[in-house]
Design a protein around this motif. Structure first.
Motif, short mmCIF file in Angstrom:
data_model
loop_
_atom_site.label_atom_id
_atom_site.label_comp_id
_atom_site.label_asym_id
_atom_site.label_seq_id
_atom_site.Cartn_x
_atom_site.Cartn_y
_atom_site.Cartn_z
N UNK A 152 -25.81 10.55 34.82
CA UNK A 152 -25.25 9.32 35.37
C UNK A 152 -23.81 9.09 34.98
N UNK A 153 -23.28 9.92 34.11
CA UNK A 153 -21.94 9.69 33.58
C UNK A 153 -21.05 10.90 33.75
N UNK A 154 -21.45 12.04 33.21
CA UNK A 154 -20.58 13.21 33.22
C UNK A 154 -20.30 13.73 34.61
N UNK A 270 -14.40 13.08 32.82
CA UNK A 270 -15.76 13.42 33.16
C UNK A 270 -16.24 14.69 32.48
N UNK A 271 -15.34 15.64 32.27
CA UNK A 271 -15.69 16.89 31.59
C UNK A 271 -15.69 16.71 30.08
N UNK A 272 -14.59 16.17 29.54
CA UNK A 272 -14.40 16.14 28.08
C UNK A 272 -15.31 15.14 27.38
N UNK A 273 -15.31 13.91 27.85
CA UNK A 273 -16.04 12.85 27.15
C UNK A 273 -17.44 12.67 27.72
N UNK A 274 -17.55 12.73 29.04
CA UNK A 274 -18.81 12.40 29.68
C UNK A 274 -19.73 13.60 29.87
N UNK A 275 -19.24 14.82 29.65
CA UNK A 275 -20.09 16.00 29.75
C UNK A 275 -20.17 16.73 28.42
N UNK A 276 -19.04 17.26 27.94
CA UNK A 276 -19.05 17.96 26.65
C UNK A 276 -19.49 17.00 25.54
N UNK A 282 -26.41 14.79 22.67
CA UNK A 282 -27.80 15.18 22.88
C UNK A 282 -28.29 16.14 21.80
N UNK A 283 -27.49 17.15 21.50
CA UNK A 283 -27.87 18.12 20.46
C UNK A 283 -27.98 17.43 19.11
N UNK A 329 -9.07 18.85 22.62
CA UNK A 329 -9.57 17.50 22.85
C UNK A 329 -11.09 17.53 23.02
N UNK A 330 -11.59 18.48 23.82
CA UNK A 330 -13.04 18.60 24.03
C UNK A 330 -13.77 18.86 22.73
N UNK A 331 -13.22 19.76 21.91
CA UNK A 331 -13.85 20.09 20.62
C UNK A 331 -13.88 18.88 19.70
#
Length: 421
Positions: A152-154, A270-276, A282-283, A329-331
């Motif tokens: 619903x977000x990423x 959407x990729x960095x904060x909402x997916x990665x 989740x993990x 940034x993603x890391x």
């Protein structure tokens, strides 16, 4: 009846919490990104989207009635239908001249339905699983809640960004996103109508013919719990820092470098904060549930409090260095979100422990309402504080706001065996 009672929890726990996440993430994150993309100021975003927490704050006021009337299963399926319809209505407000006001009004109505759905879903979880299975599935429920956030977000934030770049119409892009969300939620409603079990314990909880008296008795029983002031203090302060960081994280990522942000596009957020970030969350939640089930909540508490709050320093670094390397940034965001996912499992189990008793559904709702209050009030002023301090000093301030949580963790009492398999 018997067949439905023995349905595997894997057929309904994952989907129930996947669905529970969707309207909540709309309020928590999607609305923030949507309004930021439409040029609304940080002060207004933080203030007005924080008001969307209100149904979760006040849901204990009507949670006893969910206990007293109809089954939790009835509430879950009926409210999922209403939430799906509300998500569709948000999409229809996008091109109205007063879309900000109208979308907020519909989102508030959706939030009211969602908060009531949470009462029923959390109560159904406790009724449908024995206590030892509750601990075993807390990681599963957390994981699929995070996957709901991811769906619903990423992916949908990325979709909104791509549609905006291709069409140049921000509001069209977000109307598509909300129509997709509506379809997703209505599909879950149909699925749960057929797949939710019918546990014998799922019935109206009444002792006589005085609903109002039972309403006050339920509240009274909660506030007569032993060491209630420690319970209140721990729940209200656990997310004091996070409540303010959460409202400004996406605006920080989207604001240009000249304004102290990182200058990411909607798709990149959407990729960095909402997916990665959500995958890391989740993990972390999975690992947190496993660790508690092996060691018990008491032995894990301090580790989890540290895991929630220490990674907030990542935002201090990002605001100070303003790196432009997208992978860095993603890391950094993954590290912060993994710690939060791991540590927040402690709060989930603590609230389950506090809620144990005859009115566990209503008492768990009171706990989550108090937690929402601890999120709403600080969040309302966070935008103004950020605009006064700037991003770098704001994130330092957020780290200082985690100190009360450490103090309460030192004082709160935990059953040494609670949460163990």
């Amino acid at each position: 009846m018997q067949t439905s009672q023995v349905k595997s929890p894997w057929l309904w726990v994952p989907s129930l919490y996947f669905g529970q996440a969707i309207p909540y993430v709309v309020v928590m994150m999607l609305s923030v990104i949507m309004y930021k993309a439409n040029g609304i100021s940080n002060t207004d975003i933080a203030l007005y989207t924080s008001w969307l927490y209100l149904p979760w704050v006040i849901k204990p006021l009507w949670s006893p009635f969910v206990d007293m009337f109809r089954t939790k299963r009835f509430w879950i399926v009926g409210l999922q239908l209403l939430i799906g319809a509300a998500l569709g209505l948000v999409a229809l407000t996008m091109h109205l001249p007063t879309f900000f006001q109208m979308s907020l009004a519909v989102l508030w109505l959706m939030a009211f339905s969602s908060a009531t759905h949470d009462i029923a879903a959390d109560g159904f979880y406790m009724l449908g699983l024995r206590q030892q299975h509750q601990a075993a599935f807390v990681g599963v429920r957390s994981t699929f809640y995070r996957l709901g956030m991811l769906a619903g977000q990423g992916a949908l934030v990325f979709l909104a960004g791509q549609l905006t770049e291709r069409t140049g119409d921000v509001r069209f892009a977000w109307s598509v996103v909300f129509f997709v969300l509506a379809a997703m939620f209505l599909a879950l409603c149909v699925y749960h109508h057929f797949m939710l079990p019918r546990p014998a314990e799922d019935h109206a909880v009444t002792k006589g013919g005085n609903p109002l008296g039972e309403f006050f008795a339920t509240f009274g029983a909660f506030f007569r719990k032993r060491e209630i002031w420690l319970i209140l203090g721990f729940i209200l302060t656990f997310r004091l820092g996070e409540s303010q960081l959460l409202k400004l994280a996406a605006p920080f990522l989207m604001d240009p470098v000249a304004k102290g942000g990182l200058g990411l596009t909607t798709s990149q957020v959407g990729v960095a904060y909402s997916t990665v970030g959500v995958i890391a969350l989740t993990l972390g939640g999975l690992l947190g549930g496993y660790v508690i089930s092996r060691l018990g909540l008491k032995r894990c508490l301090w580790l989890m409090v540290l895991a929630v709050h220490i990674p907030d320093l990542v935002f201090v670094y990002l605001a100070s260095a303003q790196p432009q390397n997208f992978y860095l940034i993603c890391t950094s965001l993954a590290l912060e979100q993994f710690g939060y996912g791991f540590g927040f499992t402690a709060m989930m189990m603590y609230m389950i422990m506090v809620a144990e008793g005859e009115h566990k559904t209503a008492h768990y709702a009171i706990c989550t309402g108090l937690m929402a209050l601890g999120m709403m009030v600080p969040g309302m002023v966070s935008g103004k504080i950020q605009e006064i301090l700037g991003y770098q000093h704001f994130f330092i301030y957020v780290c200082l706001m985690t100190i009360p949580a450490f103090i309460m963790a030192a004082l709160v009492k935990i059953d040494p065996e609670f949460g163990k398999k």
